[in-house]
Design an enzyme around this catalytic site. Structure first.
Site, PDB file in Angstrom:
ATOM      1  N   LEU A 541     -13.569  -1.892   1.338  1.00  0.00           N
ATOM      2  CA  LEU A 541     -13.948  -2.731   2.481  1.00  0.00           C
ATOM      3  C   LEU A 541     -13.798  -2.007   3.808  1.00  0.00           C
ATOM      4  O   LEU A 541     -14.505  -2.300   4.768  1.00  0.00           O
ATOM      5  CB  LEU A 541     -13.081  -3.998   2.500  1.00  0.00           C
ATOM      6  CG  LEU A 541     -13.234  -4.945   1.306  1.00  0.00           C
ATOM      7  CD1 LEU A 541     -12.213  -6.061   1.398  1.00  0.00           C
ATOM      8  CD2 LEU A 541     -14.634  -5.508   1.241  1.00  0.00           C
ATOM      9  N   GLY A 542     -12.871  -1.088   3.901  1.00  0.00           N
ATOM     10  CA  GLY A 542     -12.632  -0.400   5.161  1.00  0.00           C
ATOM     11  C   GLY A 542     -11.372   0.432   5.058  1.00  0.00           C
ATOM     12  O   GLY A 542     -10.781   0.570   3.974  1.00  0.00           O
ATOM     13  N   GLY A 544      -7.806   1.688   7.621  1.00  0.00           N
ATOM     14  CA  GLY A 544      -7.085   1.647   8.887  1.00  0.00           C
ATOM     15  C   GLY A 544      -5.936   2.617   8.875  1.00  0.00           C
ATOM     16  O   GLY A 544      -5.881   3.542   8.063  1.00  0.00           O
ATOM     17  N   GLY A 545      -4.981   2.419   9.823  1.00  0.00           N
ATOM     18  CA  GLY A 545      -3.852   3.309   9.927  1.00  0.00           C
ATOM     19  C   GLY A 545      -2.971   3.299   8.682  1.00  0.00           C
ATOM     20  O   GLY A 545      -2.323   4.280   8.361  1.00  0.00           O
ATOM     21  N   GLY A 547      -4.074   2.650   5.461  1.00  0.00           N
ATOM     22  CA  GLY A 547      -4.801   3.248   4.355  1.00  0.00           C
ATOM     23  C   GLY A 547      -6.040   2.426   4.033  1.00  0.00           C
ATOM     24  O   GLY A 547      -6.412   1.509   4.770  1.00  0.00           O
ATOM     25  N   PRO A 548      -6.720   2.723   2.914  1.00  0.00           N
ATOM     26  CA  PRO A 548      -7.945   1.998   2.561  1.00  0.00           C
ATOM     27  C   PRO A 548      -7.659   0.587   2.067  1.00  0.00           C
ATOM     28  O   PRO A 548      -6.571   0.287   1.564  1.00  0.00           O
ATOM     29  CB  PRO A 548      -8.556   2.854   1.454  1.00  0.00           C
ATOM     30  CG  PRO A 548      -7.381   3.563   0.846  1.00  0.00           C
ATOM     31  CD  PRO A 548      -6.412   3.809   1.969  1.00  0.00           C
ATOM     32  N   VAL A 549      -8.655  -0.280   2.202  1.00  0.00           N
ATOM     33  CA  VAL A 549      -8.583  -1.663   1.729  1.00  0.00           C
ATOM     34  C   VAL A 549      -9.740  -1.893   0.769  1.00  0.00           C
ATOM     35  O   VAL A 549     -10.892  -1.542   1.071  1.00  0.00           O
ATOM     36  CB  VAL A 549      -8.648  -2.661   2.892  1.00  0.00           C
ATOM     37  CG1 VAL A 549      -8.529  -4.091   2.378  1.00  0.00           C
ATOM     38  CG2 VAL A 549      -7.546  -2.379   3.893  1.00  0.00           C
ATOM     39  N   LYS A 563      -4.593  -3.668  -0.146  1.00  0.00           N
ATOM     40  CA  LYS A 563      -4.276  -2.714   0.929  1.00  0.00           C
ATOM     41  C   LYS A 563      -3.377  -1.633   0.351  1.00  0.00           C
ATOM     42  O   LYS A 563      -2.229  -1.876   0.002  1.00  0.00           O
ATOM     43  CB  LYS A 563      -3.582  -3.473   2.060  1.00  0.00           C
ATOM     44  CG  LYS A 563      -3.245  -2.668   3.297  1.00  0.00           C
ATOM     45  CD  LYS A 563      -2.616  -3.619   4.315  1.00  0.00           C
ATOM     46  CE  LYS A 563      -2.211  -2.908   5.590  1.00  0.00           C
ATOM     47  NZ  LYS A 563      -1.577  -3.839   6.544  1.00  0.00           N
ATOM     48  N   ASP A 660       0.380  -6.170  17.727  1.00  0.00           N
ATOM     49  CA  ASP A 660      -0.896  -5.477  17.503  1.00  0.00           C
ATOM     50  C   ASP A 660      -2.028  -6.490  17.338  1.00  0.00           C
ATOM     51  O   ASP A 660      -2.882  -6.348  16.463  1.00  0.00           O
ATOM     52  CB  ASP A 660      -0.810  -4.565  16.281  1.00  0.00           C
ATOM     53  CG  ASP A 660      -1.896  -3.488  16.284  1.00  0.00           C
ATOM     54  OD1 ASP A 660      -2.476  -3.244  17.361  1.00  0.00           O
ATOM     55  OD2 ASP A 660      -2.154  -2.904  15.225  1.00  0.00           O
TER      56      ASP A 660
END
Length: 846
Positions: A541-542, A544-545, A547-549, A563, A660
């Site tokens: 799906l994407g 981020g900081g 790791g991958p999801v 996650k 955040d």
């Protein structure tokens, strides 16, 4: 800048110093500054300052004196007086250190500022245009100026920088005299003599140099900052400027407000770093550094070598080996077998290399006007084979590339600055490097008789390898059993931490058995692998900081978001524990629900409920516009986020600060209801605690409150500030970090300009057209501006925000000028953003 004479040649110079040779007579009745009288900022002609003396600027910001840089050598330096670290910002005699304590600083009869030690004199200043009534004054800017009786500046230290760039200094050149203002690194941490690196400006671009070699470029000046330094746009402290006319071209900067103490330095490792002093923590806070990564330094690995950023290492290309004269990373590699440029069987061939950046070519000139010739000559050609043959027939051709648009690029000579990217990197390219034919298997069968002498050796190697493989598998089995035991203990401790309310992974198996509370759901790695189809790219799906999801589906049919902590992630067990403990205890319809976690086989994985409509930023700023967010949906999202924050701040068992909050951390369920996610950076407060201080500033540019970015102070008002930014983004459909008006630094300033001009309705997202309720829009923008006010005490609480949003009878105050609202007229307390310690999570939908 400085000349010095030693031994007999210096006697003629000494005879020109009546103020020194006749000191006991001609200066006896004059004030002599030797460290025993009250501190002053000025040294007058015929006065002396001894090794124990000081010049102190009028505001006590800087001091000048003789100090050591770590060894026994002494230098005349200017250093910061108002910070505990006493950082040196300028050195007069960096090429000639002194020993002992017999040095004096004085202004001789000719008007020169000189250091005298025994029979050695060192001239600090240039030729003065006046020799009468000359004085040297240390200013609060850190500049040492030499003036005549009419107060005209004859010489100043700012014209001779060392390794530090202070506000008011110049980086550039005098177009008429050719004088260059540049920074030069120290030789090492204790020796301030000129080192290997230099920062200089050519035309409208700043370069990091090593000798004549360009290592890094800022990109050209674009009117707001340099193209390759986006952190300059996200700055709220410094007013950068570039000046150019027929006389001078230089880059300089000043502070929007005099309160922050800052310094910019070129360090011995070749990195440029900008710091701000945190008074509460008594330490420097890194704002940004360049080059940011090892591989960003041009030619960091030398010729025919790949740079791997994740390991900060270099590796020769296939067919090449390290040069014998390799020094550090920069020696490069040379060919194992020379190119033949032959025909037939001896014809050179190409090796394809994927996921790399385009290299530089050593045979292309690298100069100030063209520092980044990433591509060689490009030819529009539809037949790749024709271009391949053209490269083969040119003995100087080293590599070529071909893309789907029909353009080819060719490189000659050594290949430089080749960076190896990850396989999923969006800008990776494929290039073809030319090697000798003998580097490849030409397909011809070798004479089997040649292998007969090698058969016993091969058998011996196979038997030895089999023995060691057997021993290795046996030890691996034992190690696996130990790892399973260790993992079981970690799982027990995690369950104990979650269900008991502990803030750490402490506890024992016995205490766990005595508990009657239900354990936190723990998934096996095998079940997660099956659910995500072995973490396939199709299910990703994407990233981020953290790791991958991945999207997954359990055996019972429930869809999940997985996650997975990346091995290279800057986050780890602490963030996983933090997020697991917090979300497991929180129950609210506007907070994402954590279903469980997995800690097997060294993995750190969190399992969430799946959000089919991804994240809010994909609707506001991305390409997901099919299901346009109408005004009613946006109102529901705004109110849902506000309710979720209100629960965190006021109604959960412990007060929680998210730290955040941003559009990418707001997930949308199937009915477009918002859910706040990503609690890896959140902090828990007791009921009686209102704020806290941290040395590790984390969060995301554009959403951080000024007191948190500048001083590390965070509270519920920090989240309120982030909510105000998010509210402006939802209403306008624009990102906060952008320029929307000539005098606006970001969306906050853009909205403030509209508010002052009574044009606030022009802020509405143009895609909404006539669907918006204008009275409600006006109210929402006013609430947002109240939330982003500079002083935390002026901002409302989330309880008050919810009342303002839902109750039209609530009276709203007039907002004060918000923080970070104007690039030319900053508010009274600028923020300090850390580019080094920021955890900018850009995770997409779960």
């Amino acid at each position: 800048m400085a000349d010095y004479d030693i031994s007999k040649r210096n006697m003629a110079t000494m005879r020109k110093f009546p103020c020194i040779s006749l000191l006991l007579f001609s200066c006896f009745y004059m004030q002599v500054y030797n460290g025993t009288v009250a501190a002053t900022d000025t040294l007058f002609q015929c006065q002396i300052m001894t090794a124990s003396g000081l010049l102190t600027s009028s505001g006590n910001a800087f001091e000048l004196g003789f100090f050591s840089t770590g060894s026994t050598n002494l230098y005349l330096v200017i250093r910061m007086r108002n910070v505990a670290t006493k950082d040196i910002v300028w050195i007069a005699n960096r090429d000639l250190p002194f020993t002992g304590s017999s040095m004096i600083l004085t202004i001789n009869d000719d008007g020169y500022l000189v250091i005298v030690s025994g029979r050695t004199s060192y001239r600090v200043s240039d030729d003065p245009s006046s020799s009468q009534n000359v004085s040297a004054t240390l200013l609060d800017s850190g500049n040492l100026v030499l003036r005549d009786g009419s107060m005209d500046i004859l010489w100043q230290s700012f014209d001779y920088p060392s390794n530090t760039f202070l506000p008011g200094m110049k980086l550039g050149c005098n177009n008429k005299t050719g004088k260059v203002w540049s920074l030069t690194s120290w030789l090492d941490e204790e020796d301030p003599n000129n080192g290997d690196f230099e920062v200089r400006m050519v035309s409208n671009e700043v370069f990091l140099m090593r000798g004549t070699e360009i290592l890094w470029s800022s990109g050209p000046w674009n009117g707001h900052g340099f193209d390759l330094m986006p952190e300059m746009r996200l700055n709220y402290i410094f007013n950068y400027s570039l000046y150019s006319d027929e006389n001078e071209t230089y880059f300089s900067y000043s502070l929007y407000h005099p309160e922050p103490i800052t310094r910019f330095s070129l360090d011995v490792d070749g990195r440029m770093r900008e710091f701000a002093w945190l008074e509460n923590n008594q330490q420097w806070n890194l704002l940004w550094s360049q080059p940011k990564q090892f591989c960003s330094i041009l030619n960091s690995c030398g010729s025919f070598s790949r740079c791997f950023e994740d390991t900060q290492s270099c590796k020769c290309l296939r067919g090449f080996y390290p040069s014998e004269n390799q020094q550090g990373h920069n020696g490069g590699c040379i060919r194992s077998i020379p190119l033949t440029c032959g025909n037939g069987d001896n014809k050179d061939r190409f090796l394809g290399i994927d996921d790399v950046t385009y290299p530089l070519s050593a045979m292309q000139q690298i100069n100030a006007s063209n520092p980044f010739p990433y591509l060689g000559p490009q030819i529009s050609i539809s037949d790749e084979n024709s271009y391949k043959e053209a490269c083969l027939n040119n003995c100087n051709c080293s590599a070529y590339a071909y893309n789907t648009t029909g353009h080819c690029a060719i490189w000659y000579g050594d290949l430089l600055n080749l960076q190896q990217l990850s396989s999923n990197y969006p800008t990776g390219h494929r290039i073809f490097v030319k090697l000798a034919a003998s580097e490849f298997n030409n397909g011809k069968a070798a004479n089997w008789l040649e292998w007969i002498p090698a058969i016993p050796v091969v058998l011996l190697v196979l038997l030895t390898a089999s023995f060691f493989i057997f021993r290795w598998r046996k030890s691996l089995k034992n190690k696996g059993e130990m790892e399973d035991t260790r993992q079981d203990i970690l799982l027990f401790d995690l369950e104990m931490s979650i269900t008991s309310g502990s803030n750490d992974f402490s506890g024992s198996e016995n205490s766990r058995k005595r508990r009657k509370e239900p354990a936190f759901p723990l998934f096996s790695f095998a079940s997660i692998s099956i659910a995500t189809e072995n973490f396939s790219l199709e299910n990703k799906l994407g990233e981020g900081g953290f790791g991958p999801v991945y999207k997954g589906k359990l055996l019972n049919g429930q869809e999940i978001a997985v996650k997975r902590l990346s091995k290279r992630s800057g986050q780890g067990l602490e963030e996983l524990k933090n997020e697991t403990m917090l979300i497991a205890k929180l129950q609210h319809r506007n907070l994402v629900r954590l279903l469980g976690c997995c800690l097997e086989q060294g993995e750190k994985i969190l399992i969430y409920e799946f959000m089919p409509n991804k994240s809010l930023d994909s609707f506001l700023f991305g390409t997901n516009n099919d299901g346009l967010l109408d005004w009613g949906t946006r109102v529901r999202i705004i109110e849902g986020i506000a309710q979720g924050l209100l629960y965190l701040h006021q109604y959960s068992r412990l007060r929680i600060i998210h730290r955040d909050l941003k559009a990418s951390n707001i997930l949308l369920d199937s009915e477009m209801n918002p859910k706040i996610s990503d609690f890896g950076l959140a902090r828990m407060f007791g009921d009686d605690k209102l704020q806290a201080n941290t040395k590790r500033i984390v969060g995301t540019y554009g959403y951080m409150s000024p007191e948190y970015a500048m001083e590390g102070l965070f509270s519920i008002k920090s989240d309120v500030f982030s909510f105000g930014v998010l509210l402006l983004e939802i209403v306008s459909g624009k990102k906060n970090t952008g320029f929307y008006h000539s005098s606006s630094l970001n969306l906050i300033g853009h909205a403030w300009q509209f508010w002052k001009g009574d044009k606030v309705l022009e802020l509405v997202d143009h895609r909404l057209e006539d669907l918006v309720s204008y009275p409600m829009l006006y109210r929402y923008i006013q609430v947002a501006l109240l939330c982003v006010q500079e002083m935390a005490a002026d901002r409302p609480t989330m309880s008050e925000v919810v009342s303002m949003l839902t109750n039209e009878l609530t009276v709203l105050n007039s907002p004060k000028q918000p923080a970070f609202s104007n690039s030319n007229q900053p508010s009274s307390r600028p923020a300090t953003l850390s580019a080094n310690h920021i955890t900018a999570s850009i995770m997409e939908p779960r």
